[in-house]
Design a protein around this motif. Structure first.
Motif, PDB file in Angstrom:
ATOM      1  N   ARG A 196       7.699  95.072  37.189  1.00 52.25           N
ATOM      2  CA  ARG A 196       7.122  93.734  36.980  1.00 52.25           C
ATOM      3  C   ARG A 196       5.704  93.830  36.433  1.00 52.25           C
ATOM      4  N   LYS A 201       6.112  90.485  34.430  1.00 55.22           N
ATOM      5  CA  LYS A 201       6.921  89.524  35.193  1.00 55.22           C
ATOM      6  C   LYS A 201       6.345  89.370  36.600  1.00 55.22           C
ATOM      7  N   ASN A 203       5.613  86.527  38.165  1.00 55.80           N
ATOM      8  CA  ASN A 203       6.128  85.364  38.881  1.00 55.80           C
ATOM      9  C   ASN A 203       7.440  85.734  39.571  1.00 55.80           C
ATOM     10  N   GLU A 205       9.916  84.090  40.213  1.00 56.26           N
ATOM     11  CA  GLU A 205      11.064  83.448  39.576  1.00 56.26           C
ATOM     12  C   GLU A 205      11.497  84.179  38.304  1.00 56.26           C
ATOM     13  N   ASP A 206      10.658  85.078  37.812  1.00 55.72           N
ATOM     14  CA  ASP A 206      11.014  85.859  36.623  1.00 55.72           C
ATOM     15  C   ASP A 206      12.042  86.921  37.016  1.00 55.72           C
ATOM     16  N   LYS A 207      13.221  86.846  36.441  1.00 55.65           N
ATOM     17  CA  LYS A 207      14.295  87.765  36.812  1.00 55.65           C
ATOM     18  C   LYS A 207      14.191  89.084  36.045  1.00 55.65           C
TER      19      LYS A 207
END
Length: 309
Positions: A196, A201, A203, A205-207
């Motif tokens: 991440r 990424k 957040n 919610e970021d997959k």
């Protein structure tokens, strides 16, 4: 707001998710999972055998079917139940720890440890024991008398030794599971966080992509093989292989001493290669194929099943 500052939200564990987990576990063990388990157990029980010698030995016990010893019913019972136990316990512990300030790494380790221990004592003890018995017991026909069926062996052990007999080595299973899942969850979370940070990424919610999740889980699964000695100890405690030198009334400690004295440090790591292969297969299957299955179930039921990788 960074990922670490976001409020912790517990994901819903749905009935469809538990069924999905059981189904994926059943498919995983019925394909490459059980053959790798059989080879791993054979090498741990016959510590002087090479990888190829172990494969030849398994083949001699029934050809292709030799690689599926212990699949029905023990591996199926284990596969259909262990995922639900692990998911419930590890999710609950991990979320509670994160809610009081623990990091993803530490809460992942402690969640995995808790789930692994409960998993071992609740569902895996007798299944693991009976799988090992099936893989290591004598099956040659003597004097025209066919060997006992798996259920007959189970009944005989239970009649002679009771609950302890069919759960032999359960303490070693618990140690293996707690260190297994502690390592897998903890290091997987650590690698995920690194991915991440590199990809931006931040957040929650970021997959992560399927490749990113498989990479993180594979690294976590590979590192968890450091506890192979406890797996060899577990196999020795549950083995039905004839060994007149094996001490009576084995404990984890006496088994460790026996293996080390007879086979040295190398003996404690027998079967680590197929175990790493098993970890890779489980990761690819449960994470890669699991994502596609979860998306399908989500569209079918309107729910978003929890991914526990």
């Amino acid at each position: 707001m960074t990922a670490s500052q976001q409020p912790v939200q517990k994901k819903k564990v749905s009935f469809s998710n538990l069924l999905l987990g059981a189904g994926l576990n059943m498919c995983e063990v019925s394909t490459l999972g059980q053959p790798l388990e059989v080879v791993k157990t054979t090498m741990a029980a016959n510590r002087n055998a090479t990888f190829m010698q172990a494969i030849k030995h398994v083949w001699s016990r029934g050809g292709v079917f030799g690689f599926y010893q212990g699949l029905i019913p023990w591996a199926w019972i284990e596969a259909s139940t262990k995922g639900a136990v692990l998911l419930f316990v590890s999710s609950e512990v991990e979320n509670r720890l994160r809610s009081v300030g623990f990091s993803n790494f530490s809460s992942g380790i402690l969640g995995g440890v808790s789930g692994g221990v409960v998993q071992a004592y609740a569902t895996m003890g007798f299944c693991t024991c009976m799988k090992t018995v099936e893989i290591t017991r004598q099956k040659t026909v003597a004097s025209g008398v066919a060997p006992q069926s798996s259920w007959s062996v189970f009944k005989t052990i239970y009649k002679n030794e009771g609950i302890r007999g069919i759960n032999k080595g359960v303490n070693a299973v618990a140690i293996r599971q707690m260190t297994n899942w502690g390592s897998r969850f903890g290091f997987s979370r650590l690698v995920e966080q690194g991915i991440r940070n590199v990809t931006g990424k931040t957040n929650p919610e970021d997959k992560l992509t399927a490749i990113e999740k498989i990479t993180a889980s594979a690294i976590g699964g590979g590192i968890s093989a450091w506890n192979q000695p406890i797996e060899v100890i577990r196999v020795e405690m549950q083995s039905k292989k004839s060994d007149p030198n094996r001490p009576k009334n084995l404990t984890v400690g006496t088994t460790f001493k026996y293996i080390y004295n007879t086979n040295g440090l190398k003996g404690l790591y027998r079967g680590v290669t197929p175990r790493i292969g098993l970890g890779v297969w489980q990761t690819v299957f449960m994470v890669g194929f699991g994502d596609m299955a979860r998306d399908f179930v989500g569209k079918l039921t309107g729910e978003n099943p929890v991914a526990k990788h």
